[in-house]
Write an enzyme that holds these catalytic residues in place. Structure first.
Site, PDB file in Angstrom:
ATOM      1  N   LYS A   1       2.513  -1.168   8.276  1.00 41.16           N
ATOM      2  CA  LYS A   1       4.072  -0.822   8.565  1.00 41.16           C
ATOM      3  C   LYS A   1       5.314  -0.730   9.262  1.00 41.16           C
ATOM      4  CE  LYS A   1       6.651   2.766   8.624  1.00 41.16           C
ATOM      5  NZ  LYS A   1       7.636   3.195   9.510  1.00 41.16           N
ATOM      6  N   SER A   2       6.437  -1.518   8.883  1.00 41.66           N
ATOM      7  CA  SER A   2       7.845  -1.695   9.578  1.00 41.66           C
ATOM      8  C   SER A   2       8.501  -1.304   8.549  1.00 41.66           C
ATOM      9  CB  SER A   2       7.809  -2.365  10.592  1.00 41.66           C
ATOM     10  OG  SER A   2       9.418  -2.126  10.986  1.00 41.66           O
ATOM     11  N   VAL A   3       9.657  -0.261   8.975  1.00 43.48           N
ATOM     12  CA  VAL A   3      11.372  -0.962   8.660  1.00 43.48           C
ATOM     13  C   VAL A   3      12.236  -1.427   8.988  1.00 43.48           C
ATOM     14  CG1 VAL A   3      11.158   1.943   7.610  1.00 43.48           C
ATOM     15  CG2 VAL A   3      11.940   1.827   9.601  1.00 43.48           C
TER      16      VAL A   3
ATOM     17  N   LEU B   1      -1.908  -0.154  13.958  1.00 45.80           N
ATOM     18  CA  LEU B   1      -0.816  -0.992  14.717  1.00 45.80           C
ATOM     19  C   LEU B   1      -1.411   0.181  15.893  1.00 45.80           C
ATOM     20  CD1 LEU B   1       1.460  -2.607  13.766  1.00 45.80           C
ATOM     21  CD2 LEU B   1       0.279  -3.837  14.933  1.00 45.80           C
TER      22      LEU B   1
ATOM     23  N   ARG C   1       9.977  -7.062  12.773  1.00 43.77           N
ATOM     24  CA  ARG C   1       9.512  -6.757  12.806  1.00 43.77           C
ATOM     25  C   ARG C   1       8.521  -7.322  11.996  1.00 43.77           C
ATOM     26  NH1 ARG C   1       9.569  -0.383  15.805  1.00 43.77           N
ATOM     27  NH2 ARG C   1       9.976  -0.874  17.438  1.00 43.77           N
TER      28      ARG C   1
ATOM     29  N   ASN D   1       5.499  -9.525  11.895  1.00 44.78           N
ATOM     30  CA  ASN D   1       3.746  -8.945  11.734  1.00 44.78           C
ATOM     31  C   ASN D   1       3.204  -9.563  11.002  1.00 44.78           C
ATOM     32  OD1 ASN D   1       4.339  -6.653  13.411  1.00 44.78           O
ATOM     33  ND2 ASN D   1       4.538  -4.736  12.283  1.00 44.78           N
TER      34      ASN D   1
ATOM     35  N   ILE E   1      -2.724  -3.605   6.656  1.00 43.48           N
ATOM     36  CA  ILE E   1      -1.768  -2.747   5.765  1.00 43.48           C
ATOM     37  C   ILE E   1      -0.278  -2.260   7.046  1.00 43.48           C
ATOM     38  CG2 ILE E   1      -2.355  -2.444   3.919  1.00 43.48           C
ATOM     39  CD1 ILE E   1      -3.286   0.425   4.339  1.00 43.48           C
TER      40      ILE E   1
ATOM     41  N   TYR F   1       2.997   9.949  -0.267  1.00 42.71           N
ATOM     42  CA  TYR F   1       4.174   9.533   0.253  1.00 42.71           C
ATOM     43  C   TYR F   1       5.942   9.646  -0.076  1.00 42.71           C
ATOM     44  CZ  TYR F   1       0.355   6.751   2.137  1.00 42.71           C
ATOM     45  OH  TYR F   1      -0.823   6.183   3.378  1.00 42.71           O
TER      46      TYR F   1
ATOM     47  N   HIS G   1      -7.813   9.279  -1.885  1.00 46.12           N
ATOM     48  CA  HIS G   1      -6.989   9.121  -0.517  1.00 46.12           C
ATOM     49  C   HIS G   1      -7.846  10.348   0.238  1.00 46.12           C
ATOM     50  CE1 HIS G   1      -2.384   9.329   0.909  1.00 46.12           C
ATOM     51  NE2 HIS G   1      -3.973   8.964   1.795  1.00 46.12           N
TER      52      HIS G   1
ATOM     53  N   ASP H   1       1.127  -1.014  -0.103  1.00 44.44           N
ATOM     54  CA  ASP H   1       0.011  -0.031   0.157  1.00 44.44           C
ATOM     55  C   ASP H   1       0.720   1.620   0.055  1.00 44.44           C
ATOM     56  OD1 ASP H   1      -2.808   1.137   0.592  1.00 44.44           O
ATOM     57  OD2 ASP H   1      -1.391   2.350   2.114  1.00 44.44           O
TER      58      ASP H   1
ATOM     59  N   LYS I   1      -2.823   5.707  -4.425  1.00 47.63           N
ATOM     60  CA  LYS I   1      -3.864   6.897  -4.168  1.00 47.63           C
ATOM     61  C   LYS I   1      -3.794   8.146  -4.936  1.00 47.63           C
ATOM     62  CE  LYS I   1      -3.556   4.703   0.556  1.00 47.63           C
ATOM     63  NZ  LYS I   1      -1.965   4.477   0.956  1.00 47.63           N
TER      64      LYS I   1
HETATM   65  N1  LIG Z   1      -5.709   6.452   3.975  1.00 46.45           N
HETATM   66  C1  LIG Z   1      -5.205   6.921   4.299  1.00 46.45           C
HETATM   67  O1  LIG Z   1      -4.871   7.794   5.236  1.00 46.45           O
HETATM   68  C2  LIG Z   1      -3.668   6.341   5.632  1.00 46.45           C
HETATM   69  C3  LIG Z   1      -3.373   6.731   6.551  1.00 46.45           C
HETATM   70  C4  LIG Z   1      -2.007   6.414   7.115  1.00 46.45           C
HETATM   71  C5  LIG Z   1      -1.746   5.450   7.057  1.00 46.45           C
HETATM   72  N2  LIG Z   1      -2.287   4.460   5.972  1.00 46.45           N
HETATM   73  C6  LIG Z   1      -1.420   3.543   5.697  1.00 46.45           C
HETATM   74  O2  LIG Z   1      -1.355   2.581   6.553  1.00 46.45           O
HETATM   75  C7  LIG Z   1      -0.316   2.180   6.897  1.00 46.45           C
HETATM   76  C8  LIG Z   1      -0.182   1.473   7.845  1.00 46.45           C
HETATM   77  O3  LIG Z   1      -0.540   2.829   8.758  1.00 46.45           O
HETATM   78  P1  LIG Z   1       0.366   3.911   9.886  1.00 46.45           P
HETATM   79  O4  LIG Z   1       2.306   3.425   9.107  1.00 46.45           O
HETATM   80  O5  LIG Z   1       0.214   4.655  10.056  1.00 46.45           O
HETATM   81  O6  LIG Z   1       0.814   2.958  11.240  1.00 46.45           O
HETATM   82  P2  LIG Z   1       1.125   1.251  12.289  1.00 46.45           P
HETATM   83  O7  LIG Z   1       1.310   0.407  10.961  1.00 46.45           O
HETATM   84  O8  LIG Z   1      -0.241   1.163  12.374  1.00 46.45           O
HETATM   85  O9  LIG Z   1       2.603   1.305  12.505  1.00 46.45           O
HETATM   86  C9  LIG Z   1       3.795   1.299  12.356  1.00 46.45           C
HETATM   87  C10 LIG Z   1       4.306   2.136  13.531  1.00 46.45           C
HETATM   88  O10 LIG Z   1       4.225   1.401  14.294  1.00 46.45           O
HETATM   89  C11 LIG Z   1       5.993   0.386  14.057  1.00 46.45           C
HETATM   90  N3  LIG Z   1       5.962  -0.787  14.029  1.00 46.45           N
HETATM   91  C12 LIG Z   1       5.473  -1.845  12.984  1.00 46.45           C
HETATM   92  N4  LIG Z   1       5.377  -3.337  14.019  1.00 46.45           N
HETATM   93  C13 LIG Z   1       5.886  -2.994  15.338  1.00 46.45           C
HETATM   94  C14 LIG Z   1       6.431  -3.983  15.762  1.00 46.45           C
HETATM   95  N5  LIG Z   1       5.959  -5.406  15.317  1.00 46.45           N
HETATM   96  N6  LIG Z   1       6.018  -3.576  16.681  1.00 46.45           N
HETATM   97  C15 LIG Z   1       6.311  -2.398  17.808  1.00 46.45           C
HETATM   98  N7  LIG Z   1       6.354  -1.790  16.921  1.00 46.45           N
HETATM   99  C16 LIG Z   1       6.002  -1.780  15.781  1.00 46.45           C
HETATM  100  C17 LIG Z   1       6.742   0.345  12.796  1.00 46.45           C
HETATM  101  O11 LIG Z   1       7.805   1.269  13.554  1.00 46.45           O
HETATM  102  P3  LIG Z   1       9.533   0.796  12.825  1.00 46.45           P
HETATM  103  O12 LIG Z   1       8.716   1.176  10.928  1.00 46.45           O
HETATM  104  O13 LIG Z   1      10.348   2.044  13.288  1.00 46.45           O
HETATM  105  O14 LIG Z   1      10.126  -0.093  13.099  1.00 46.45           O
HETATM  106  C18 LIG Z   1       5.976   2.058  13.318  1.00 46.45           C
HETATM  107  O15 LIG Z   1       6.590   2.881  14.270  1.00 46.45           O
HETATM  108  C19 LIG Z   1       0.988   3.111   5.777  1.00 46.45           C
HETATM  109  O16 LIG Z   1       1.639   2.462   6.411  1.00 46.45           O
HETATM  110  C20 LIG Z   1      -0.077   3.554   4.725  1.00 46.45           C
HETATM  111  O17 LIG Z   1       0.297   2.882   3.928  1.00 46.45           O
HETATM  112  C21 LIG Z   1      -3.477   5.340   5.165  1.00 46.45           C
END
Ligand SMILES: NC(=O)c1ccc[n+]([C@@H]2O[C@H](COP(=O)([O-])OP(=O)(O)OC[C@H]3O[C@@H](n4cnc5c(N)ncnc54)[C@H](OP(=O)(O)O)[C@@H]3O)[C@@H](O)[C@H]2O)c1
Length: 274
Positions: A230-232, A190, A236, A240, A228, A50, A108, A45, A75
């Site tokens: 995210k992690s870098v 997450l 993790r 996940n 979906i 981005y 988006h 995604d 998007k």
């Molecule tokens: N449509 C929209 O408006 C919208 C808005 C926001 C997001 N999104 C999409 O949704 C995706 C996911 O959302 P998000 O990136 O906001 O947040 P998320 O996936 O809920 O969380 C990502 C964060 O959690 C950490 N993390 C990931 N796995 C972990 C684990 N197993 N243990 C501990 N910490 C962990 C990551 O750290 P590290 O990366 O440092 O490992 C990062 O800081 C985005 O990447 C994007 O593709 C869409």
């Protein structure tokens, strides 16, 4: 283990667990996405905003996994609203990705005001009719935005990607989606990491010998949403993905339902338009 998939309203299947790349730096994206694909993720995604679509494309091209086994979502950027603007924005995304089609193209955000997203949607319908996208959908739409599309256009969105996690469970919106055959996709599944050190969640996860992140992702799978994360961080990314060998019991699902206090990690679409 194979990732379960959810069937969209046009019979296209989307993997229930995908990989998000918001905030992955452009220069790191190809490497991070390659790790995700090697781990087993088949759905990626991204979004024009981005600024890392090129890295996603690079990872796809350098992967051994055939393109037709991958599910790529991107998007429309917010300045891309309007019919001609949306067609141009789509062309720009395809060029960045270096692909000839995407699997899912989303609006988006429902902005700007006065419902210009309706005009934008007609452009997505054309992209779909022309076979340049396998499915079209929206993101951050509330019920009135969706109703407006139903009333004024032809195709019901296949997906609405919204913020959704244990703190913001979006029950009413999920019910509306189910009624209309729209798949709910969870962004920030997450809670951007903010809930993962919660003591109750940690204790619940320990019961299953899993991490809090795995517990939350398992909750998404059992709820039926597409998630979906995210992690870098390679460990993790793998952690996940390791969520297919256990099942949450009913009483633990009930305990997770208690986390729903409406807390958002991102902006509310209502602040943009109606
Ligand atoms: N449509 C929209 O408006 C919208 C808005 C926001 C997001 N999104 C999409 O949704 C995706 C996911 O959302 P998000 O990136 O906001 O947040 P998320 O996936 O809920 O969380 C990502 C964060 O959690 C950490 N993390 C990931 N796995 C972990 C684990 N197993 N243990 C501990 N910490 C962990 C990551 O750290 P590290 O990366 O440092 O490992 C990062 O800081 C985005 O990447 C994007 O593709 C869409």
């Amino acid at each position: 283990m194979a990732v379960p998939s959810v069937v969209l309203n046009n019979e296209v299947a989307i993997p229930q667990l995908g990989f998000g790349v918001w905030q992955v730096p452009a220069g790191d994206t190809a490497k991070v996405v390659r790790t995700a694909i090697e781990t087993g993720y088949r759905s990626i995604d991204t979004a024009a905003s981005y600024r890392n679509e090129a890295g996603v494309g690079e990872a796809i091209r350098s992967s051994d996994v055939p393109r037709d086994e991958l599910f790529i979502t991107t998007k429309l950027p917010n300045p891309g609203h309007g019919y001609d603007e949306a067609l141009r924005a789509f062309d720009a995304s395809l060029a960045e990705l270096g692909l000839d089609h995407v699997d899912l193209y989303l609006i988006h955000w429902p902005m700007p005001a006065r419902g210009k997203y309706v005009e934008t949607w007609r452009a997505l319908e054309k992209l779909y009719a022309d076979g340049r996208v396998r499915a079209i959908g929206v993101s951050n739409f509330h019920v009135p935005h969706l109703r407006r599309l139903f009333d004024e256009t032809g195709i019901v969105p296949a997906v609405n990607q919204v913020e959704l996690h244990p703190r913001l469970q979006q029950k009413a919106l999920r019910e509306f989606h189910a009624e209309h055959g729209i798949v709910t996709e969870a962004w920030s599944p997450l809670t951007q990491g903010s809930l993962l050190s919660d003591a109750t969640l940690t204790a619940l996860a320990a019961k299953y010998g899993k991490s809090p992140a795995q517990l939350v992702l398992r909750w998404h799978l059992q709820l039926g949403t597409v998630a979906i994360p995210k992690s870098v961080t390679p460990s993790r990314i793998r952690e996940n993905f390791d969520v297919f060998d256990f099942e949450l019991a009913e009483d633990d699902l009930a305990a997770l339902a208690e986390f729903d206090d409406g807390t958002r990690t991102g902006p509310d679409p209502d602040t943009f338009s109606s």
